[in-house]
Scaffold this motif. Structure first.
Motif, PDB file in Angstrom:
ATOM      1  N   LYS A 262       0.840  -1.194   0.000  1.00 45.82           N
ATOM      2  CA  LYS A 262       0.000   0.000   0.000  1.00 45.82           C
ATOM      3  C   LYS A 262       0.882   1.254   0.000  1.00 45.82           C
ATOM      4  CE  LYS A 262      -3.425   2.604   2.555  1.00 45.82           C
ATOM      5  NZ  LYS A 262      -4.310   2.679   3.686  1.00 45.82           N
ATOM      6  N   GLY A 263       1.937   1.229   0.790  1.00 49.73           N
ATOM      7  CA  GLY A 263       2.850   2.371   0.835  1.00 49.73           C
ATOM      8  C   GLY A 263       3.458   2.684  -0.513  1.00 49.73           C
ATOM      9  N   ASN A 264       3.816   1.638  -1.271  1.00 48.29           N
ATOM     10  CA  ASN A 264       4.372   1.840  -2.610  1.00 48.29           C
ATOM     11  C   ASN A 264       3.338   2.418  -3.566  1.00 48.29           C
ATOM     12  OD1 ASN A 264       6.846   0.827  -1.794  1.00 48.29           O
ATOM     13  ND2 ASN A 264       6.405  -1.248  -2.489  1.00 48.29           N
ATOM     14  N   ILE A 265       2.113   1.925  -3.481  1.00 50.60           N
ATOM     15  CA  ILE A 265       1.029   2.438  -4.335  1.00 50.60           C
ATOM     16  C   ILE A 265       0.774   3.909  -4.008  1.00 50.60           C
ATOM     17  CG2 ILE A 265      -1.457   2.273  -4.817  1.00 50.60           C
ATOM     18  CD1 ILE A 265       0.147   0.077  -6.196  1.00 50.60           C
ATOM     19  N   VAL A 266       0.669   4.220  -2.715  1.00 52.67           N
ATOM     20  CA  VAL A 266       0.413   5.610  -2.298  1.00 52.67           C
ATOM     21  C   VAL A 266       1.548   6.523  -2.762  1.00 52.67           C
ATOM     22  CG1 VAL A 266       0.198   7.150  -0.298  1.00 52.67           C
ATOM     23  CG2 VAL A 266      -1.094   5.008  -0.377  1.00 52.67           C
ATOM     24  N   ALA A 267       2.788   6.070  -2.616  1.00 49.17           N
ATOM     25  CA  ALA A 267       3.927   6.874  -3.079  1.00 49.17           C
ATOM     26  C   ALA A 267       3.828   7.122  -4.586  1.00 49.17           C
ATOM     27  CB  ALA A 267       5.239   6.178  -2.723  1.00 49.17           C
ATOM     28  N   SER A 268       3.430   6.119  -5.345  1.00 48.81           N
ATOM     29  CA  SER A 268       3.268   6.283  -6.796  1.00 48.81           C
ATOM     30  C   SER A 268       2.148   7.262  -7.119  1.00 48.81           C
ATOM     31  CB  SER A 268       2.978   4.930  -7.459  1.00 48.81           C
ATOM     32  OG  SER A 268       4.057   4.045  -7.287  1.00 48.81           O
ATOM     33  N   LEU A 269       1.039   7.147  -6.410  1.00 49.88           N
ATOM     34  CA  LEU A 269      -0.094   8.066  -6.637  1.00 49.88           C
ATOM     35  C   LEU A 269       0.292   9.503  -6.287  1.00 49.88           C
ATOM     36  CD1 LEU A 269      -2.980   5.839  -5.262  1.00 49.88           C
ATOM     37  CD2 LEU A 269      -2.675   6.572  -7.645  1.00 49.88           C
ATOM     38  N   GLN A 270       1.001   9.680  -5.188  1.00 51.64           N
ATOM     39  CA  GLN A 270       1.432  11.021  -4.789  1.00 51.64           C
ATOM     40  C   GLN A 270       2.426  11.595  -5.806  1.00 51.64           C
ATOM     41  OE1 GLN A 270       0.183  12.904  -2.117  1.00 51.64           O
ATOM     42  NE2 GLN A 270      -1.307  11.232  -2.154  1.00 51.64           N
ATOM     43  N   ALA A 271       3.273  10.726  -6.378  1.00 54.87           N
ATOM     44  CA  ALA A 271       4.218  11.180  -7.406  1.00 54.87           C
ATOM     45  C   ALA A 271       3.477  11.658  -8.653  1.00 54.87           C
ATOM     46  CB  ALA A 271       5.200  10.054  -7.748  1.00 54.87           C
ATOM     47  N   VAL A 272       2.416  10.949  -9.053  1.00 57.41           N
ATOM     48  CA  VAL A 272       1.605  11.373 -10.199  1.00 57.41           C
ATOM     49  C   VAL A 272       0.975  12.733  -9.910  1.00 57.41           C
ATOM     50  CG1 VAL A 272      -0.479  10.865 -11.543  1.00 57.41           C
ATOM     51  CG2 VAL A 272       1.142   9.036 -11.034  1.00 57.41           C
ATOM     52  N   LYS A 273       0.411  12.890  -8.729  1.00 57.94           N
ATOM     53  CA  LYS A 273      -0.189  14.178  -8.338  1.00 57.94           C
ATOM     54  C   LYS A 273       0.859  15.294  -8.402  1.00 57.94           C
ATOM     55  CE  LYS A 273      -2.227  16.556  -4.367  1.00 57.94           C
ATOM     56  NZ  LYS A 273      -1.160  17.533  -4.209  1.00 57.94           N
ATOM     57  N   HIS A 274       2.030  15.011  -7.850  1.00 54.91           N
ATOM     58  CA  HIS A 274       3.106  16.010  -7.829  1.00 54.91           C
ATOM     59  C   HIS A 274       3.555  16.378  -9.253  1.00 54.91           C
ATOM     60  CE1 HIS A 274       6.515  18.235  -6.286  1.00 54.91           C
ATOM     61  NE2 HIS A 274       7.289  17.551  -7.122  1.00 54.91           N
ATOM     62  N   ARG A 275       3.727  15.375 -10.102  1.00 53.64           N
ATOM     63  CA  ARG A 275       4.140  15.638 -11.494  1.00 53.64           C
ATOM     64  C   ARG A 275       3.118  16.503 -12.221  1.00 53.64           C
ATOM     65  NH1 ARG A 275       5.636  10.272 -11.491  1.00 53.64           N
ATOM     66  NH2 ARG A 275       3.819   9.643 -12.692  1.00 53.64           N
ATOM     67  N   ASN A 276       1.844  16.305 -11.916  1.00 48.71           N
ATOM     68  CA  ASN A 276       0.791  17.089 -12.570  1.00 48.71           C
ATOM     69  C   ASN A 276       0.673  18.485 -11.977  1.00 48.71           C
ATOM     70  OD1 ASN A 276      -1.117  15.482 -14.630  1.00 48.71           O
ATOM     71  ND2 ASN A 276      -0.142  14.072 -13.207  1.00 48.71           N
ATOM     72  N   GLY A 277       1.275  18.709 -10.816  1.00 53.53           N
ATOM     73  CA  GLY A 277       1.302  20.037 -10.211  1.00 53.53           C
ATOM     74  C   GLY A 277      -0.052  20.557  -9.779  1.00 53.53           C
ATOM     75  N   LYS A 278      -0.963  19.660  -9.431  1.00 52.80           N
ATOM     76  CA  LYS A 278      -2.312  20.078  -9.046  1.00 52.80           C
ATOM     77  C   LYS A 278      -2.547  19.856  -7.564  1.00 52.80           C
ATOM     78  CE  LYS A 278      -4.292  19.244 -13.595  1.00 52.80           C
ATOM     79  NZ  LYS A 278      -5.289  18.504 -14.364  1.00 52.80           N
ATOM     80  N   SER A 279      -3.292  20.771  -6.983  1.00 56.10           N
ATOM     81  CA  SER A 279      -3.663  20.640  -5.572  1.00 56.10           C
ATOM     82  C   SER A 279      -4.892  19.743  -5.464  1.00 56.10           C
ATOM     83  CB  SER A 279      -3.981  22.016  -4.979  1.00 56.10           C
ATOM     84  OG  SER A 279      -5.184  22.519  -5.536  1.00 56.10           O
ATOM     85  N   TYR A 280      -5.186  19.325  -4.250  1.00 56.26           N
ATOM     86  CA  TYR A 280      -6.400  18.538  -4.031  1.00 56.26           C
ATOM     87  C   TYR A 280      -7.636  19.365  -4.399  1.00 56.26           C
ATOM     88  CZ  TYR A 280      -3.658  14.987  -1.612  1.00 56.26           C
ATOM     89  OH  TYR A 280      -2.753  14.000  -1.304  1.00 56.26           O
ATOM     90  N   ASN A 281      -7.601  20.656  -4.140  1.00 55.04           N
ATOM     91  CA  ASN A 281      -8.732  21.514  -4.506  1.00 55.04           C
ATOM     92  C   ASN A 281      -8.924  21.561  -6.017  1.00 55.04           C
ATOM     93  OD1 ASN A 281      -9.435  22.142  -1.877  1.00 55.04           O
ATOM     94  ND2 ASN A 281      -8.274  24.046  -1.840  1.00 55.04           N
ATOM     95  N   GLN A 282      -7.827  21.659  -6.753  1.00 54.80           N
ATOM     96  CA  GLN A 282      -7.928  21.676  -8.217  1.00 54.80           C
ATOM     97  C   GLN A 282      -8.470  20.348  -8.732  1.00 54.80           C
ATOM     98  OE1 GLN A 282      -3.779  22.738  -8.700  1.00 54.80           O
ATOM     99  NE2 GLN A 282      -4.354  24.634  -9.778  1.00 54.80           N
TER     100      GLN A 282
END
Length: 167
Positions: free
Chosen positions: A13-33
């Motif tokens: 789960k930790g690896n999946i979450v890290a991957s998901l957070q990396a995708v979010k970071h690469r896209n440069g979008k906030s949770y609000n966006q």
């Protein structure tokens, strides 16, 4: 279940979450966006990207549109029921500690009101809808600072007149 399996599942789960957070970071979008683009709440989007909630089939295309480089294998994993868990050290974070403290402080009073208004019932957290926002109030503190207030809205489902059963 054997302890190593729990640790193994948590590591996965930790690896999946890290991957998901990396995708979010690469896209440069906030949770609000992301919430605005998907029509979801910001807290629900965060829950999805932390694998604390299950991505539903009708929501997947909206999330893929908001995060175009989200790999198919992550989407598939997000559509499986999540392992809802948390790090026991999380309570040491000051924000999480204060949220817990607020629930503990107001919990009995909220329960009294639920019982008074609706009878014997419990709040179902599985269908909670929540959002977090910021609001500026026209209040000035002693140092002359304009106060910002974080507003957490939580809407729970009430399971009224629940009967406890033993098997």
């Amino acid at each position: 279940m054997a302890p190593y399996l729990n640790s193994e599942m948590a590591l996965f789960k930790g690896n999946i979450v890290a991957s998901l957070q990396a995708v979010k970071h690469r896209n440069g979008k906030s949770y609000n966006q992301l919430a605005e683009e998907t029509g979801l709440t910001n807290v629900y989007v965060a829950q999805l990207l932390r694998r604390q909630a299950q991505l539903k089939p009708d929501t997947a295309p909206k999330l893929r549109a908001a995060l175009p480089d989200l790999p198919e294998y992550l989407v598939n994993d997000m559509m499986r029921p999540p392992l809802r868990s948390y790090d026991p050290n999380l309570i040491q974070d000051p924000t999480v500690y204060r949220l817990n403290e607020a629930v503990m402080h107001f919990g009995e009073s909220i329960k009294d009101i639920i019982n008074e208004e609706f009878g014997d019932g419990i709040l179902c957290y599985l269908r909670i809808m929540s959002a977090l926002g910021m609001m500026q109030l026209a209040l000035i503190d002693q140092q002359g600072w304009l106060l910002n207030q974080a507003i957490l809205l939580a809407q729970f489902e009430l399971l009224a007149d629940v009967q406890m059963c033993t098997f």
